[in-house]
Scaffold this motif. Sequence first.
Motif, PDB file in Angstrom:
ATOM      1  N   ALA A  81      11.053  41.701 -86.941  1.00 17.18           N
ATOM      2  CA  ALA A  81      12.102  41.784 -85.919  1.00 17.18           C
ATOM      3  C   ALA A  81      13.461  42.056 -86.548  1.00 17.18           C
ATOM      4  CB  ALA A  81      12.149  40.482 -85.113  1.00 17.18           C
ATOM      5  N   ASP A  82      13.766  41.366 -87.647  1.00 13.22           N
ATOM      6  CA  ASP A  82      15.043  41.576 -88.324  1.00 13.22           C
ATOM      7  C   ASP A  82      15.137  42.990 -88.895  1.00 13.22           C
ATOM      8  OD1 ASP A  82      15.759  39.025 -87.692  1.00 13.22           O
ATOM      9  OD2 ASP A  82      15.318  38.163 -89.659  1.00 13.22           O
ATOM     10  N   GLY A  83      14.002  43.482 -89.439  1.00 15.97           N
ATOM     11  CA  GLY A  83      13.988  44.848 -89.962  1.00 15.97           C
ATOM     12  C   GLY A  83      14.265  45.873 -88.879  1.00 15.97           C
ATOM     13  N   ILE A  84      13.636  45.675 -87.714  1.00 14.32           N
ATOM     14  CA  ILE A  84      13.867  46.576 -86.573  1.00 14.32           C
ATOM     15  C   ILE A  84      15.326  46.508 -86.136  1.00 14.32           C
ATOM     16  CG2 ILE A  84      13.328  46.973 -84.128  1.00 14.32           C
ATOM     17  CD1 ILE A  84      10.484  45.950 -84.746  1.00 14.32           C
ATOM     18  N   ALA A  85      15.860  45.269 -86.081  1.00 14.40           N
ATOM     19  CA  ALA A  85      17.245  45.080 -85.637  1.00 14.40           C
ATOM     20  C   ALA A  85      18.225  45.796 -86.568  1.00 14.40           C
ATOM     21  CB  ALA A  85      17.568  43.596 -85.566  1.00 14.40           C
ATOM     22  N   TYR A  86      18.027  45.651 -87.873  1.00 12.15           N
ATOM     23  CA  TYR A  86      18.959  46.277 -88.814  1.00 12.15           C
ATOM     24  C   TYR A  86      18.826  47.802 -88.788  1.00 12.15           C
ATOM     25  CZ  TYR A  86      19.883  41.592 -90.527  1.00 12.15           C
ATOM     26  OH  TYR A  86      20.247  40.273 -90.609  1.00 12.15           O
ATOM     27  N   ALA A  87      17.601  48.303 -88.583  1.00 18.13           N
ATOM     28  CA  ALA A  87      17.419  49.751 -88.453  1.00 18.13           C
ATOM     29  C   ALA A  87      18.130  50.265 -87.203  1.00 18.13           C
ATOM     30  CB  ALA A  87      15.921  50.087 -88.390  1.00 18.13           C
ATOM     31  N   LEU A  88      18.041  49.493 -86.112  1.00 21.86           N
ATOM     32  CA  LEU A  88      18.731  49.869 -84.875  1.00 21.86           C
ATOM     33  C   LEU A  88      20.245  49.847 -85.063  1.00 21.86           C
ATOM     34  CD1 LEU A  88      16.595  47.996 -82.184  1.00 21.86           C
ATOM     35  CD2 LEU A  88      16.803  50.472 -82.468  1.00 21.86           C
ATOM     36  N   MET A  89      20.738  48.852 -85.796  1.00 27.92           N
ATOM     37  CA  MET A  89      22.178  48.782 -86.057  1.00 27.92           C
ATOM     38  C   MET A  89      22.661  50.031 -86.783  1.00 27.92           C
ATOM     39  SD  MET A  89      22.985  44.906 -87.288  1.00 27.92           S
ATOM     40  CE  MET A  89      22.305  43.495 -86.435  1.00 27.92           C
ATOM     41  N   ILE A  90      21.906  50.447 -87.805  1.00 26.34           N
ATOM     42  CA  ILE A  90      22.276  51.642 -88.559  1.00 26.34           C
ATOM     43  C   ILE A  90      22.267  52.861 -87.640  1.00 26.34           C
ATOM     44  CG2 ILE A  90      21.552  53.203 -90.418  1.00 26.34           C
ATOM     45  CD1 ILE A  90      20.462  50.708 -91.885  1.00 26.34           C
ATOM     46  N   GLY A  91      21.215  52.945 -86.791  1.00 28.41           N
ATOM     47  CA  GLY A  91      21.119  54.066 -85.858  1.00 28.41           C
ATOM     48  C   GLY A  91      22.265  54.072 -84.858  1.00 28.41           C
ATOM     49  N   ILE A  92      22.618  52.902 -84.343  1.00 24.27           N
ATOM     50  CA  ILE A  92      23.716  52.795 -83.369  1.00 24.27           C
ATOM     51  C   ILE A  92      25.036  53.210 -84.004  1.00 24.27           C
ATOM     52  CG2 ILE A  92      25.105  51.156 -82.038  1.00 24.27           C
ATOM     53  CD1 ILE A  92      22.502  49.583 -81.537  1.00 24.27           C
ATOM     54  N   LEU A  93      25.301  52.709 -85.211  1.00 23.35           N
ATOM     55  CA  LEU A  93      26.556  53.036 -85.885  1.00 23.35           C
ATOM     56  C   LEU A  93      26.633  54.522 -86.218  1.00 23.35           C
ATOM     57  CD1 LEU A  93      26.894  49.931 -88.243  1.00 23.35           C
ATOM     58  CD2 LEU A  93      28.217  50.430 -86.170  1.00 23.35           C
ATOM     59  N   ALA A  94      25.486  55.130 -86.622  1.00 18.71           N
ATOM     60  CA  ALA A  94      25.471  56.565 -86.928  1.00 18.71           C
ATOM     61  C   ALA A  94      25.736  57.377 -85.663  1.00 18.71           C
ATOM     62  CB  ALA A  94      24.128  56.951 -87.536  1.00 18.71           C
ATOM     63  N   LEU A  95      25.081  56.990 -84.558  1.00 25.48           N
ATOM     64  CA  LEU A  95      25.284  57.694 -83.291  1.00 25.48           C
ATOM     65  C   LEU A  95      26.711  57.500 -82.788  1.00 25.48           C
ATOM     66  CD1 LEU A  95      24.093  59.362 -80.994  1.00 25.48           C
ATOM     67  CD2 LEU A  95      23.236  57.236 -79.967  1.00 25.48           C
ATOM     68  N   LEU A  96      27.249  56.316 -83.013  1.00 25.88           N
ATOM     69  CA  LEU A  96      28.622  56.036 -82.605  1.00 25.88           C
ATOM     70  C   LEU A  96      29.605  56.897 -83.401  1.00 25.88           C
ATOM     71  CD1 LEU A  96      29.968  54.182 -80.559  1.00 25.88           C
ATOM     72  CD2 LEU A  96      30.245  52.472 -82.352  1.00 25.88           C
ATOM     73  N   ALA A  97      29.345  57.039 -84.705  1.00 19.31           N
ATOM     74  CA  ALA A  97      30.207  57.884 -85.542  1.00 19.31           C
ATOM     75  C   ALA A  97      30.146  59.342 -85.072  1.00 19.31           C
ATOM     76  CB  ALA A  97      29.761  57.783 -87.002  1.00 19.31           C
ATOM     77  N   TRP A  98      28.951  59.809 -84.747  1.00 17.73           N
ATOM     78  CA  TRP A  98      28.769  61.176 -84.219  1.00 17.73           C
ATOM     79  C   TRP A  98      29.579  61.355 -82.933  1.00 17.73           C
ATOM     80  CZ3 TRP A  98      23.404  63.157 -82.057  1.00 17.73           C
ATOM     81  CH2 TRP A  98      23.512  64.504 -81.715  1.00 17.73           C
ATOM     82  N   THR A  99      29.497  60.357 -82.061  1.00 20.92           N
ATOM     83  CA  THR A  99      30.214  60.416 -80.787  1.00 20.92           C
ATOM     84  C   THR A  99      31.720  60.453 -80.993  1.00 20.92           C
ATOM     85  OG1 THR A  99      28.420  59.153 -79.730  1.00 20.92           O
ATOM     86  CG2 THR A  99      30.518  59.269 -78.558  1.00 20.92           C
ATOM     87  N   VAL A 100      32.224  59.599 -81.880  1.00 16.84           N
ATOM     88  CA  VAL A 100      33.668  59.529 -82.134  1.00 16.84           C
ATOM     89  C   VAL A 100      34.186  60.852 -82.698  1.00 16.84           C
ATOM     90  CG1 VAL A 100      35.433  58.454 -83.579  1.00 16.84           C
ATOM     91  CG2 VAL A 100      33.733  57.031 -82.433  1.00 16.84           C
ATOM     92  N   VAL A 101      33.442  61.442 -83.643  1.00 16.48           N
ATOM     93  CA  VAL A 101      33.867  62.712 -84.254  1.00 16.48           C
ATOM     94  C   VAL A 101      33.955  63.802 -83.187  1.00 16.48           C
ATOM     95  CG1 VAL A 101      33.156  64.564 -85.821  1.00 16.48           C
ATOM     96  CG2 VAL A 101      33.028  62.188 -86.571  1.00 16.48           C
ATOM     97  N   GLU A 102      32.927  63.893 -82.345  1.00 11.31           N
ATOM     98  CA  GLU A 102      32.925  64.952 -81.324  1.00 11.31           C
ATOM     99  C   GLU A 102      34.017  64.708 -80.278  1.00 11.31           C
ATOM    100  OE1 GLU A 102      29.525  66.570 -79.625  1.00 11.31           O
ATOM    101  OE2 GLU A 102      28.410  66.764 -81.501  1.00 11.31           O
TER     102      GLU A 102
END
Length: 529
Positions: free
Chosen positions: A484-505
């Motif tokens: 569960a923790d592994g999934i959560a941390y992978a999701l956090m990385i994915g969310i932050l990456a998608l958020l960075a993509w959104t902010v740049v655009e």
Amino acid sequence: MNEIPNKKHKLIEYANGPSLEEINGTVKVPKGKGFTRTLLAYSGPGALVAVGYMDPGNWSTSITGGQNFQYLLMSVILLSSLIAMLLQYMAAKLGIVGQIDLAQAIRARTSKTLGIVLWILTELAIMATDIAEVIGAAIALYLLFNIPLVVAVFITVFDVLLLLLLTKIGFRKIEAIVVCLILVILLVFVYEVVLSAPVWSSVLSGLVPSSKAFSSSPKVGGDSPLSGALGIIGATVMPHNLYLHSAISQTRQIDHKNKDEVASAVKFSAWDSNIQLTCAFFVNALLLIMGVAVFKSGAVKDPSFFGLYQALSDGSTLSNGTLVAVAHSGILSILFAVALLASGQNSTITGTLTGQVIMEGFIHMRMPLWLRRLVTRLISVIPVLICVIMTSGKSAIDEHTALNSLMNNSQVFLAFALPFSMLPLLMMTNSKAEMGRRFKNSLWVKILGWISVIGLTYLNMIGLPGSIEGFFGANASAGELDLADGIAYALMIGILALLAWTVVELYRGNKRLEIIQMNKDNTMKKEGV
């Protein structure tokens, strides 16, 4: 004209016009009248938004928080409500000043690929909210009329018929119905709390923020103050409300060439929103007070709606003789179920309107409101039906626990989607090119906005591991917790990456808008306009 126009459309069609075109600018407002009369004309959209802040997803978190930690988390409800007021003010301002809803604004500044990704993410968040509404409405029907849960779940699908009726009577009347249902919920909890005679000095002291509210200890029933606070925040500030408010704030008829009239619309929309969200604050505060004052400390072992209903009819769990006497009549439990049904039905129109806003804004597709509701609700009932069927052969407490867990775990998607509505909203209302010099956020709104966005995103992120662990149940093994923790941390990385993509655009999109606006201003100066 205040009624929704009876305009025929194809079943599915292209849409790239004004937000919620059929109700956009359909409500007349008086000019040159007094404050009260003008406020009444603008009142309504705030009620539709406030519904999301008191839906069934809020109930168990607030009541359980009171049971476990007394009045400690009152300050969390207060802070969540204040942040909500700030965010909804910005959402309404974006709609009124920019004449564009949040989904349209994001899509106009991002690529088609990112627009589709954000649309899917937001759809999942709306469906997660709808799951809580299905569970709440189905349980209310079961408790009030003894309808089997499977049948009750299917009955919730037919609220599409209610939606069809509402679309025929006009948007102003829809707002009035929502306000009435909110008052039903408020009055039920006022009645039950007044009977419990809480210690009001303790209630008021609980409103003072404390670091203890975000502490990881002590643990009561497996919950810490931090997990309780995160549950309240996650159930209170929801992404779909920002999309909804930026659209329905445009239902009033105003002259956008008259900046004073626009400013007046922003002011009265803020008043409407803040009044209704104050009402939502009181509902959530009353729920927490119920957990403390109505029930004996630790008496409610089952925090699900079933358990709360049973506890309100069981004198042994209640805190004083007056409550015990009234409980024997069944009125406390019946009123609770009535308020639960009102809460679920209140979200019918708002959830559907929000779905239409994001579908039109992100992918430029429109379908009739009844079809939109039917599709969303049919998808949302699937996990609820699976949960009910899988636990039908088990004990009642297992069935209740499973449904409660499904409702709580469904809220995980809200943590995913929230930053992708808050951050764009803040960036756009901070922009001079988008809002103009007069209407862009003031310095203090910017500061509070960034604190709110960063703070809520951080809290949702640190609460994510616990939310994912919840999918594995109360007796998860060490291996399951690690997974569960592994999934959560992978999701956090994915969310932050998608958020960075959104902010740049979004940043690039805003720059393009500034250049276009600058060229337009220069052209007008040269032409002497």
